[in-house]
Scaffold this active site. Structure first.
Site, PDB file in Angstrom:
ATOM      1  N   ALA A 155     -79.734 -51.215  35.717  1.00  0.00           N
ATOM      2  CA  ALA A 155     -78.279 -51.224  35.895  1.00  0.00           C
ATOM      3  C   ALA A 155     -77.896 -52.015  37.140  1.00  0.00           C
ATOM      4  CB  ALA A 155     -77.738 -49.802  35.918  1.00  0.00           C
ATOM      5  N   CYS A 156     -77.019 -51.474  37.954  1.00  0.00           N
ATOM      6  CA  CYS A 156     -76.484 -52.233  39.099  1.00  0.00           C
ATOM      7  C   CYS A 156     -77.528 -52.529  40.172  1.00  0.00           C
ATOM      8  CB  CYS A 156     -75.301 -51.487  39.721  1.00  0.00           C
ATOM      9  SG  CYS A 156     -73.843 -51.424  38.660  1.00  0.00           S
ATOM     10  N   SER A 157     -78.678 -51.880  40.105  1.00  0.00           N
ATOM     11  CA  SER A 157     -79.742 -52.130  41.082  1.00  0.00           C
ATOM     12  C   SER A 157     -80.760 -53.153  40.597  1.00  0.00           C
ATOM     13  CB  SER A 157     -80.467 -50.818  41.418  1.00  0.00           C
ATOM     14  OG  SER A 157     -79.591 -49.887  41.999  1.00  0.00           O
TER      15      SER A 157
END
Length: 372
Positions: A155-157
């Site tokens: 995801a966002c990481s």
């Protein structure tokens, strides 16, 4: 152990932009149509009326002023409320690959490298255009890179996790030069009909070139250390996937797009990220006061302001914690890399900075770098 450096970065910015005012106009037109179409159900209480949005609400909730997208006409159509992408033949390059190649070519030029010099490609992003073949392998082939390639989704990481994976592989000599690309077509998984989130995301692609320090022709930053962590949570979720057909869930279902329990995320992620950064700095024998710059995940201005203050022990100066959120919105894994790419050239040799991204999972990844 091999030292690793970042020698190039690149950002692909889509050609179309949507202001908050444009977004609000289309959303409110959709709301008017919905409420009119469901007037009877709303009157008898079986359907809840939708509330309009506003420019003030969006900015106060997020700090976002505008966002870039690959296609805006469909998004701004009150009868559609989503991007309209023409289908492509299997033989044609995918949209994600084209975006990634643009950012990658910029990064390679900075590093004074050719694509043939790369022997590892990681496509690290939150929503991949297809399950297989891997987006990274297609990007590798289109660029003409060698070695091997694979996809990564945290995801966002994703970008910081990708940087750690590439760094570790270079350090153990399973690769010499790596390209971490993060093409994010977030407009495709955003529910543009939901007032609480219709403003959050924008499209973009980023690229980072990492290589063994003894091979680098134009090193920019030494990778001092990396650290990643995960903790399971359902508070940010997208239920779409290949089992959808088997679950008889082919209709227009809200849970098949981006969903978030914002209040819980805010409450739970902030201490997780702040503690993670503090532990990373301690493990690296680095003080917060040693940091010249924080390049944080660009999700929400209030969240970043809190984390910056918690990490630094004071409110960071604007230059110490650059913000690109107002122009790009949340670009998932790419946000911290955009900030790093656009706000790092002014650092002096020896200056330390920290790249950090966080999001669904929960996940958090941080990269401590030193300017060379």
């Amino acid at each position: 152990m091999v030292d690793v450096v970042i020698s190039g970065t690149g950002v692909f910015t889509p050609p179309e932009q949507i202001s908050n005012a444009e977004l609000v106009e289309s959303f409110n037109a959709y709301v008017a149509l919905f409420n009119a179409d469901h007037a009877d159900e709303i009157a008898n209480g079986t359907v809840e009326a939708k509330a309009p949005s506003s420019v003030e609400f969006i900015f106060n909730a997020s700090g976002i002023e505008r966002r870039y997208v690959m296609e805006k006409t469909g998004i701004l159509d009150p009868t559609r409320m989503g991007p309209r992408f023409a289908p492509r033949a299997d033989e044609a390059p995918s949209m994600m690959a084209e975006m990634a190649m643009d950012a990658a070519n910029t990064a390679l030029k900075q590093a004074n490298l050719n694509a043939q010099d790369i022997d590892l490609v990681i496509c690290a992003s939150s929503n991949h255009e297809r399950g297989y073949p891997a987006m990274a392998v297609e990007i590798q082939a289109l660029l003409g890179a060698g070695g091997f390639a694979f996809d990564m989704n945290v995801a966002c990481s994703s970008a910081t996790f990708g940087i750690q994976a590439a760094t570790d592989m270079i350090r153990c000599r399973s690769a010499t030069r790596a390209l971490v690309v993060s093409p994010e077509i977030t407009s495709g998984h955003l529910e543009w009909r939901d007032r609480d989130c219709h403003f959050i995301f924008g499209d973009v692609a980023t690229a980072v070139v990492l290589e063994a320090a003894d091979l680098a022709q134009a090193p920019k930053f030494e990778v001092v250390s990396t650290q990643c962590a995960t903790e399971f949570s359902n508070n940010i979720r997208n239920n779409n996937g290949f089992l959808r057909r088997a679950h008889d869930q082919l209709g227009d279902r809200r849970d098949m797009l981006f969903m978030q329990n914002g209040r819980k995320v805010f409450k739970e992620v902030l201490p997780l990220v702040s503690t993670h950064i503090a532990d990373h700095l301690e493990d690296s024998d680095t003080k917060a006061s040693d940091l010249k710059r924080l390049w944080l995940h660009q999700a929400n201005k209030t969240m970043n302001d809190y984390i910056g203050k918690k990490v630094m022990g004071r409110t960071p100066e604007r230059a110490e914690q650059p913000n690109i959120l107002q122009d790009y919105a949340n670009t998932s894994s790419a946000g911290s890399i955009i900030a790093f790419s656009k706000h790092s050239d002014d650092l002096n040799a020896g200056d330390l900075g920290l790249i950090c991204s966080f999001g669904a999972g929960y996940s958090v990844g941080s990269v401590l770098v030193r300017a060379v």
